[in-house]
Design a protein around this motif. Structure first.
Motif, PDB file in Angstrom:
ATOM      1  N   ASP A  43      83.341   9.255  23.802  1.00 21.18           N
ATOM      2  CA  ASP A  43      83.203   7.740  23.908  1.00 21.18           C
ATOM      3  C   ASP A  43      82.851   7.750  22.532  1.00 21.18           C
ATOM      4  OD1 ASP A  43      84.613   6.942  25.979  1.00 21.18           O
ATOM      5  OD2 ASP A  43      82.699   5.509  26.415  1.00 21.18           O
ATOM      6  N   GLN A  47      84.732   7.207  18.177  1.00 21.92           N
ATOM      7  CA  GLN A  47      84.706   6.218  17.417  1.00 21.92           C
ATOM      8  C   GLN A  47      83.676   5.970  16.172  1.00 21.92           C
ATOM      9  OE1 GLN A  47      83.027   3.134  20.049  1.00 21.92           O
ATOM     10  NE2 GLN A  47      84.837   3.691  21.619  1.00 21.92           N
ATOM     11  N   HIS A  49      82.221   6.484  12.510  1.00 28.90           N
ATOM     12  CA  HIS A  49      82.078   5.555  11.570  1.00 28.90           C
ATOM     13  C   HIS A  49      81.688   6.417  10.772  1.00 28.90           C
ATOM     14  CE1 HIS A  49      84.097   3.174  14.143  1.00 28.90           C
ATOM     15  NE2 HIS A  49      83.801   2.293  13.815  1.00 28.90           N
ATOM     16  N   ARG A  55      87.207   4.810  10.290  1.00 26.42           N
ATOM     17  CA  ARG A  55      86.915   5.144  11.293  1.00 26.42           C
ATOM     18  C   ARG A  55      87.190   6.549  10.951  1.00 26.42           C
ATOM     19  NH1 ARG A  55      89.668   2.980  16.834  1.00 26.42           N
ATOM     20  NH2 ARG A  55      88.911   5.049  18.332  1.00 26.42           N
ATOM     21  N   GLY A  57      87.332   8.835  14.010  1.00 23.34           N
ATOM     22  CA  GLY A  57      87.900   9.082  15.209  1.00 23.34           C
ATOM     23  C   GLY A  57      88.117  10.908  15.603  1.00 23.34           C
TER      24      GLY A  57
END
Length: 177
Positions: A43, A47, A49, A55, A57
């Motif tokens: 997760d 996410q 940053h 972001r 990703g």
């Protein structure tokens, strides 16, 4: 090309004298806590940053894993969390695996030019030793990758060769969960 080396999550104890153990090393599954932490790592990767809030990703074009249960379960969690669309198993990623053989197989792949981010899920001491070989061309036993941790290496092209990597990131699991 970016290569991410990821150590499997926390697995059941290999000591047959403890309550939560299994005698066969290859069959040791992740513990409940191990599965939870790897899910948190997956997760978090999606996410991440930057310091300016953009972001990033992080996802992988392909994950290649050791066939051992704990590594395969770790990779499966990344697939379930959609961190990568594809998963393969490689015998050379077993404990005490063969980096030159794996490199020869990787560099001979016809599809390697379409893969810009590759993750391998494996074991210690392999991953730390392989990282040192890919970075420095020799093993000095200075790196230790904790369970659920990740090392990112950058290569000048889609060839992965000993001594040609640049360290891109080194993230202990406590920063990913």
């Amino acid at each position: 090309m970016y290569l991410y080396l990821i150590r499997h999550g926390i697995a059941i104890d290999p000591d047959p004298l403890t309550l939560d153990s299994i005698a066969d090393d290859e069959s040791r599954p992740l513990t409940k806590i191990g599965r939870k932490k790897i899910a948190q790592v997956a997760d978090c990767l999606k996410q991440i940053h930057s310091h300016k809030g953009a972001r990033l990703g992080l996802t992988f074009d392909l994950i290649i894993t050791s066939p051992l249960i704990r590594a395969k379960q770790t990779a499966d969690i990344f697939i379930d969390k959609q961190v990568s669309p594809k998963l393969e198993i490689a015998q050379d990623l077993k404990p005490m695996g063969n980096l030159p053989a794996w490199l020869m197989n990787w560099n001979a792949r016809s599809d390697r030019n379409s893969i810009s981010t590759l993750a391998i899920v494996g074991h210690e001491p392999n991953l730390s030793e392989w990282t040192e070989l890919l970075l420095f061309g020799k093993v000095s036993h200075q790196l230790i990758l904790k369970k659920g941790g990740m090392i990112g290496l950058k290569f000048p092209g889609n060839q992965i060769e000993i001594g040609t990597a640049q360290l891109y990131c080194l993230i202990p699991p406590k920063y990913l969960s």
